[in-house]
Design a protein around this motif. Structure first.
Motif, mmCIF file in Angstrom:
data_model
loop_
_atom_site.group_PDB
_atom_site.id
_atom_site.type_symbol
_atom_site.label_atom_id
_atom_site.label_comp_id
_atom_site.label_asym_id
_atom_site.label_seq_id
_atom_site.Cartn_x
_atom_site.Cartn_y
_atom_site.Cartn_z
ATOM 1 N N TYR A 85 0.806 -1.150 0.034
ATOM 2 C CA TYR A 85 0.107 0.001 0.019
ATOM 3 C C TYR A 85 0.862 1.258 -0.053
ATOM 4 O O TYR A 85 0.323 2.492 -0.432
ATOM 5 C CB TYR A 85 -1.032 0.077 1.287
ATOM 6 C CG TYR A 85 -0.343 0.340 2.489
ATOM 7 C CD1 TYR A 85 -0.011 1.538 3.198
ATOM 8 C CD2 TYR A 85 0.007 -0.875 3.523
ATOM 9 C CE1 TYR A 85 0.625 1.756 4.162
ATOM 10 C CE2 TYR A 85 0.515 -0.867 4.596
ATOM 11 C CZ TYR A 85 0.908 0.523 5.225
ATOM 12 O OH TYR A 85 1.373 0.838 6.219
ATOM 13 N N TRP A 86 2.131 1.309 0.400
ATOM 14 C CA TRP A 86 2.927 2.375 0.417
ATOM 15 C C TRP A 86 3.804 2.638 -0.757
ATOM 16 O O TRP A 86 4.364 3.736 -0.653
ATOM 17 C CB TRP A 86 3.650 2.346 1.814
ATOM 18 C CG TRP A 86 4.883 1.208 1.901
ATOM 19 C CD1 TRP A 86 6.367 1.377 1.483
ATOM 20 C CD2 TRP A 86 4.744 -0.183 2.343
ATOM 21 N NE1 TRP A 86 6.670 0.217 1.448
ATOM 22 C CE2 TRP A 86 5.771 -0.805 2.165
ATOM 23 C CE3 TRP A 86 3.949 -0.808 2.940
ATOM 24 C CZ2 TRP A 86 6.145 -2.024 2.442
ATOM 25 C CZ3 TRP A 86 3.919 -2.202 3.272
ATOM 26 C CH2 TRP A 86 5.243 -2.831 3.024
ATOM 27 N N ALA A 87 3.989 1.865 -1.611
ATOM 28 C CA ALA A 87 4.800 1.924 -2.474
ATOM 29 C C ALA A 87 4.442 1.261 -4.025
ATOM 30 O O ALA A 87 5.325 0.801 -4.690
ATOM 31 C CB ALA A 87 6.425 1.354 -2.350
ATOM 32 N N GLU A 88 3.217 1.157 -4.213
ATOM 33 C CA GLU A 88 2.635 0.378 -5.163
ATOM 34 C C GLU A 88 3.048 0.924 -6.715
ATOM 35 O O GLU A 88 3.101 0.029 -7.579
ATOM 36 C CB GLU A 88 1.060 0.402 -5.204
ATOM 37 C CG GLU A 88 0.342 1.827 -5.242
ATOM 38 C CD GLU A 88 -0.842 1.687 -4.976
ATOM 39 O OE1 GLU A 88 -1.828 1.185 -5.765
ATOM 40 O OE2 GLU A 88 -1.391 1.717 -3.776
ATOM 41 N N ARG A 89 3.212 2.195 -6.609
ATOM 42 C CA ARG A 89 3.751 2.750 -8.090
ATOM 43 C C ARG A 89 5.450 3.025 -8.154
ATOM 44 O O ARG A 89 5.663 3.424 -9.104
ATOM 45 C CB ARG A 89 3.045 3.966 -8.318
ATOM 46 C CG ARG A 89 1.612 3.977 -8.623
ATOM 47 C CD ARG A 89 0.835 4.937 -9.211
ATOM 48 N NE ARG A 89 0.975 6.015 -8.086
ATOM 49 C CZ ARG A 89 -0.218 6.339 -7.121
ATOM 50 N NH1 ARG A 89 -1.212 5.953 -7.399
ATOM 51 N NH2 ARG A 89 0.047 7.211 -6.398
#
Length: 146
Positions: free
Chosen positions: A37-41
């Protein structure tokens, strides 16, 4: 001395925790983080830049990487913990507590203040003394769209 090039290794019950960036499985880290959730992209290039500019901790079992964490710090006053994860099938074995205990007690990381962001692991980090911000009104953020 550039502490980001610090190499230390710790072993316990067949597991290895290492700060040697040469051991890191960058595609594995990227794959995991793109589902977080914190680095999905996050891009592969951003992961490599992160690794090159922070103190990284790779967790390994039988030669394969199973976990990761990195710390951005000035090695004197403040450290910010990022990207902590353990591969799902290795959770529940106390590995996160072991890894974090080493990180927070590392002589080179004896700083005045630690920071981190979490959505769902407050109980884990509370075991190490983390609390909600005492003065959140003093912190600000600026989000930049890429």
């Amino acid at each position: 001395m550039n502490h980001y090039n610090l190499t230390k290794e710790f072993q316990k019950d067949g597991y290895l925790l290492s700060t040697d960036n040469q051991k890191l499985d960058v595609p594995f880290i990227h794959e995991f983080l793109t589902h977080s959730y914190w680095a999905e992209r996050i891009t592969l290039e951003e992961i490599q830049t992160t690794i090159d500019n922070s103190l990284c901790f790779g967790l390994y079992h039988e030669g394969k990487q199973i976990g990761f964490a990195n710390v951005l710090t000035d090695f004197a006053r403040v450290a910010h913990l990022y990207n902590v994860f353990i591969k799902e099938e290795y959770r529940g074995k106390g590995l996160a507590i072991w890894m974090l205990g080493i990180i927070f007690n590392l002589e080179e990381l004896k700083v005045r203040k630690w920071l981190l962001g979490t959505r769902d692991m407050h109980r884990l980090y509370a075991k190490f003394g983390f609390t909600p911000l005492s003065a959140p009104e003093r912190l600000m953020e600026m989000k930049v769209q890429k």
